[in-house]
Structure formats: C-alpha cells, structure tokens
Scaffold this motif. Structure first.
Motif, short mmCIF file in Angstrom:
data_model
loop_
_atom_site.label_atom_id
_atom_site.label_comp_id
_atom_site.label_asym_id
_atom_site.label_seq_id
_atom_site.Cartn_x
_atom_site.Cartn_y
_atom_site.Cartn_z
N THR A 42 0.82 -1.21 0.00
CA THR A 42 0.00 0.00 0.00
C THR A 42 0.85 1.26 0.00
O THR A 42 0.48 2.27 -0.59
CB THR A 42 -0.92 0.00 1.23
N ALA A 43 1.99 1.19 0.66
CA ALA A 43 2.85 2.37 0.78
C ALA A 43 3.79 2.55 -0.42
O ALA A 43 4.40 3.63 -0.56
CB ALA A 43 3.69 2.28 2.06
N PRO A 54 -3.41 -3.11 4.77
CA PRO A 54 -3.68 -2.09 3.76
C PRO A 54 -4.25 -0.81 4.34
O PRO A 54 -3.84 0.29 3.96
CB PRO A 54 -4.70 -2.78 2.84
N ALA A 55 -5.21 -0.94 5.27
CA ALA A 55 -5.82 0.25 5.86
C ALA A 55 -4.81 1.04 6.67
O ALA A 55 -4.72 2.27 6.56
CB ALA A 55 -7.00 -0.17 6.74
N LEU A 56 -4.03 0.33 7.49
CA LEU A 56 -3.02 0.99 8.32
C LEU A 56 -1.96 1.64 7.44
O LEU A 56 -1.53 2.78 7.70
CB LEU A 56 -2.38 -0.03 9.27
N GLU A 114 -0.83 8.66 4.28
CA GLU A 114 -1.55 9.91 4.07
C GLU A 114 -1.36 10.89 5.22
O GLU A 114 -1.29 12.10 5.01
CB GLU A 114 -3.04 9.62 3.89
N SER A 115 -1.29 10.36 6.47
CA SER A 115 -1.27 11.24 7.64
C SER A 115 0.13 11.55 8.13
O SER A 115 0.37 12.65 8.64
CB SER A 115 -2.07 10.60 8.78
N LEU A 116 1.06 10.61 8.02
CA LEU A 116 2.39 10.78 8.60
C LEU A 116 3.47 10.61 7.54
O LEU A 116 3.63 11.43 6.66
CB LEU A 116 2.58 9.79 9.77
N ARG A 122 -7.34 7.08 -7.30
CA ARG A 122 -7.89 7.05 -5.95
C ARG A 122 -6.78 7.17 -4.92
O ARG A 122 -5.60 7.04 -5.22
CB ARG A 122 -8.68 5.75 -5.72
N SER A 123 -7.16 7.42 -3.67
CA SER A 123 -6.19 7.66 -2.60
C SER A 123 -5.53 6.35 -2.16
O SER A 123 -6.04 5.26 -2.43
CB SER A 123 -6.90 8.28 -1.39
N PRO A 124 -4.39 6.44 -1.44
CA PRO A 124 -3.75 5.23 -0.92
C PRO A 124 -4.66 4.43 0.00
O PRO A 124 -4.59 3.20 0.03
CB PRO A 124 -2.53 5.78 -0.15
N THR A 125 -5.52 5.13 0.76
CA THR A 125 -6.43 4.41 1.66
C THR A 125 -7.42 3.56 0.88
O THR A 125 -7.67 2.40 1.21
CB THR A 125 -7.20 5.41 2.55
N VAL A 126 -7.99 4.12 -0.19
CA VAL A 126 -8.93 3.36 -1.03
C VAL A 126 -8.21 2.18 -1.68
O VAL A 126 -8.74 1.06 -1.74
CB VAL A 126 -9.56 4.28 -2.11
N ALA A 127 -6.99 2.43 -2.16
CA ALA A 127 -6.20 1.35 -2.76
C ALA A 127 -5.95 0.25 -1.74
O ALA A 127 -6.00 -0.95 -2.05
CB ALA A 127 -4.88 1.90 -3.29
#
Length: 498
Positions: free
Chosen positions: A39-40, A158-160, A166-168, A303-308
């Motif tokens: 994901t990252a 994936p969610a983490l 996105e946040s850090l 789409r955003s990394p979170t959605v991916a």
C-alpha cells in the motif's frame, strides 16, 4: 543438539498462553509486512524514485525469506527453537529500522534483503514451537488462532498502510515493527524454556548456497530481461547457464546429503506434489495481486492510498472466512472438493481482474480481490490438512516447511516475473507512443502515483502513462488467470478422500 520433543508438553510450569501470545505477535508482524508495504509503495516510489526497481523491493525481501525457511528449520533442530527464533526476530527488526532510514531505492532494496533474512525464521520456527508445546488434540484449535492472526493482520495492513502514508510518513510502516517485535522477543526470552540434548547434525550448507545462487540469478533474469538487457543477449545467457547449473548441482547435492535441506522422498507422494506445485502457482498469483493492484487503483483510477489499501483488504477478509469454513467443508465433502471450490474462486477472481477497466471503480477491484482471497483460504487450509495427514510425525515438520517454501518461492518468482512483464510491456508502450524529446520513461510513472505531481504533467502524457499502465497490468492479470486455471486442473488429479 536436539530438543526432547516431549519435554515442553510435559512441563506443567510452562506459561503456554504467554508463549502463544508472543508467537501470535511475531506472526502478526510477518503477515502484515506484505500488505502494508504494498500500500505504501506508490508513496515510496514518489519520494525515492526508481519505478523500474519497483519489484525488487518485494523480490529482495521474499528471496531471502524463501531461501532461509528450510535453513532456519534445520538450525532450530540443531540449536533449539528459542535462539533461532530470537536471532531471526532481532535481524528482522534491525532491517526494519534501516528500511525507515533509506534515502534511495537502492538502499531500501538492500535493507529489505536484511529484513527478509531475519523474517525467514519467524513463520517456520514459530509454527514448530506451537507443535512442541501443544499436543495433537490442541493443535487444531491453536491453528485457528494463528489463522485469525493472518486474517486480522492482512485486513489491518492495507488500511493501516494507507492511513500512515496519508497522515504521517511511509517510514513509519517499517518502524512500527520495532515495539511489537520487542514484546514478542521478551515473551519468548522469559517464558520459553527448552531442554536440549547434544547430538551431531550435518547442516546442508552446500545445498543452501546452491539454492540461493539458483533462485537469485533466475530472479535477475526475470526482472532485468527485456529492460536492461534484451532476452537474447550474453548477460541473460550467462545468468541462465548459472541458474540451471546451480539447480542441477542442488538436486544432485540433496540426493547424497546426509540431512538434505529438501528431502525429495516426500515429493513422491502425489497429493503432496500437487499441493506444493499449486502452492507455487497461488504464491505467484497472490504477489501479483498485492504488489500491483494498489498501483492500478492509485495511478489509473486516481484514488487515494487508503482506497487502494481497502481493495486489498477485500482479499484479506475473504481468506480467513474461507479458512474458517474449509475445515467443516472437508469433513462434509472431502479435501478434493473443498480445494476445487477454492480453485473455482481463484478463476472467478482472476477473470474479474482481467476485465477490470479504469472506469470500473475500486469496488470491482475489491470484488476480484475478495474471490482470490476465498480461493487462497480454501486451498491453503486444505493443503495443510492433506500434508499433515499424508506423512508420519517424523516428517511432518519438513513436509509442512516444504509447502511453506514453495509458497515463498512462488511469491519470490512472482514478484520478479510479473514485475518483469509489467516493466517490459510498459516500456514498449511508452517507446511506441511518445517522442524521444519528451523523455518519458518508466520512472516518469512515479509522478502518476502522486495527485499533485500528476496534475503538473501534460494531459496527453498522463493519458499515455495511464493507458500504458492499464495495458501492462492487464497482461499481468492474464498471467494470473492462466495460473488459476493451471491450479484448478492440477487439483483435478488429487484422489478423492475425506
């Protein structure tokens, strides 16, 4: 030195719940590593560059994991489970710290090699410890706990990963391993006690070296063939000769070694042979999904990394659910039928991915991911039961390790093979549809994975990049579909038995 197999089970003072908690924590780190890094990766590539080296971030880690699984298994028989497990965990955490400090893609790949070298001890030795401290009646229940860990970690990964990116900073996805790993080390250090008796063992160092050489050179061929070197060139020819020679001498060495790293006699059982080959093919499929699906969702669907990340979470939800039902299905309809249901699910998921379009949206991507997860859960659980029922207690550990090894090899070869296919197809498309003065290369795709950088690119370049990436990933998922069909056909040859 060989541990007395009954000592731990008979030790009434052994704090088994605390040992199990430490093992589950280690398994959690091992399981989450793949999905959270996948994901990252778009964010990592955007900062460090080096899109052409994308697959090596996975290949380096998986290579060391694959070639050390059997080695660590042998060493745990010689020196005991505890020191080998602790060595592997410490090395894994050291590699994780270094990965977080990487400033170039080359540095990250080197540190991932170190991380993978340590991670190779976690799954096989942890599984062996569970077999040591729990008897036959308890192992089925404990296996359910371990399966839940894989499911939870795969869902969280994936969610983490998306939230952290996105946040850090993406560097935290590696550093988060450290506090959790230290807790696992403390649990094993203080609560696992082994009684070891001295006995001379012959470690198959030569076999390990030949296997490492063979797989490493083969991976270089798959990753760099058609990109750095043409498929018909002297470097590829030399590497191919080296790989084939290493595999040839490895097989010969294993046949005469007193304690071979890979005993081929267990492969003479047809069911085990089929299970291991299918584990190889499904390992390739799994890495093809987890490595490249987030790239498609972010780079093409925008789409955003979170959605991916959540599209991969669908696979992680399907896997543990299917694993939980696999046991009941095997009792009702038998192993063959249960594994065939898994094979059908793999085909369905692959077909969804093959026909997925940029406008399809992340829900379609998640649906294909879910079906592949169900197929993985049904087949992998069935294989564990099959293998453990087909061999005696004396060979159960090495037979299970062999299956784990084949899955790891599938992941390793898959990351290199599918990465090579992606790079070759993508490079050919860019060469055909762009002008030399535009200087559009594979590394230009780095900007496609970041919304701000993508907005700065000319519209026609964005269109070329997205179309090229779509066609390249389409080729990757055609290969995944072919592998799912091969897996299903192989399962047809397993004898029907409950």
């Amino acid at each position: 030195m060989v541990r007395d197999e009954h000592t731990l089970q008979k030790n009434k003072s052994l704090k088994r719940p605390l040992i199990l908690a430490a093992i589950m924590l280690a398994m959690f780190l091992n399981a989450i590593e793949g999905t959270i890094v996948s994901t990252a990766m778009p964010a990592i590539v955007n900062e460090l560059g080096g899109f052409a080296q994308y697959s090596w971030v996975f290949s380096g880690y998986l290579l060391m994991n694959a070639v050390t699984v059997l080695i660590y298994g042998k060493l745990s028989d010689l020196f005991g489970r505890k020191p080998i497990f602790l060595f592997g965990m410490i090395l894994f955490l050291f590699g994780s710290i270094l990965c977080g400090f990487a400033n170039t893609m080359t540095e990250l790949i080197i540190y991932r090699f170190i991380q993978g070298f340590g991670a190779g001890a976690v799954a096989p030795v942890a599984t062996t410890i569970v077999g040591d401290i729990y008897d036959k009646r308890e192992r089925a229940r404990i296996q359910g706990y371990l399966s839940s860990v894989w499911g939870i970690s795969a869902v969280m990964g994936p969610a983490l990963g998306g939230l952290i990116v996105e946040s850090l900073t993406w560097r935290l996805i590696f550093w988060i391993n450290v506090p959790l790993g230290i807790l696992s080390i403390i649990g094993i250090w203080f609560f696992l006690h082994e009684n070891i008796e001295k006995k001379k063992h012959n470690i198959d160092y030569k076999g390990a070296l030949l296997l490492t050489l063979g797989i490493s050179t083969f991976m270089i061929i798959l990753v760099e063939g058609g990109v750095r070197w043409t498929w018909i060139s002297w470097p590829i020819l030399i590497l191919m000769i080296t790989a084939l020679s290493a595999f040839f001498f490895f097989v010969r060495e294993e046949k005469k070694a007193p304690e071979p790293m890979m005993p081929f006699n267990i492969w003479q059982e047809r069911a085990i042979l089929i299970a291991n080959i299918v584990s190889l093919t499904t390992g390739i499929m799994m890495i093809g999904l987890s490595s490249f699906l987030p790239t498609f969702v972010q780079g093409v669907m925008e789409r955003s990394p979170t959605v991916a990340g959540f599209t991969l979470t669908a696979m992680s939800i399907g896997w543990p659910i299917a694993s939980a039902f696999a046991g009941r299905l095997m009792l009702r309809i038998g192993f063959k039928e249960t594994s065939l249901l898994g094979g059908v699910s793999l085909i369905v998921g692959s077909i969804v991915l093959v026909f997925m379009k940029p406008e399809s949206g992340p829900f379609v991507a998640a649906m294909g991911s879910f079906f592949i997860g169900v197929g993985m859960g049904l087949t992998s659980t069935s294989f564990i039961v099959l293998i453990q029922n087909k061999v005696s207690w004396e060979q159960r550990g090495i037979a299970t390790a062999s299956n784990m090894f084949m899955r790891n090899v599938g992941n390793t070869v898959g990351a290199a093979l599918l990465g090579g296919v992606l790079n070759t197809r993508f490079q050919a498309y860019l060469t055909e549809h762009t002008k030399p003065e535009e200087n559009v290369t594979l590394d230009t795709a780095n900007q496609l994975l970041d919304s701000e950088a993508r907005a700065k690119l000319p519209d026609h370049i964005v269109e070329v990049l997205q179309t090229g990436l779509t066609l390249s990933l389409h080729m990757v998922y055609l290969i995944v579909l072919l592998l799912s069909v091969i897996s299903f056909l192989l399962l047809l040859f397993v004898r029907k038995k409950k």
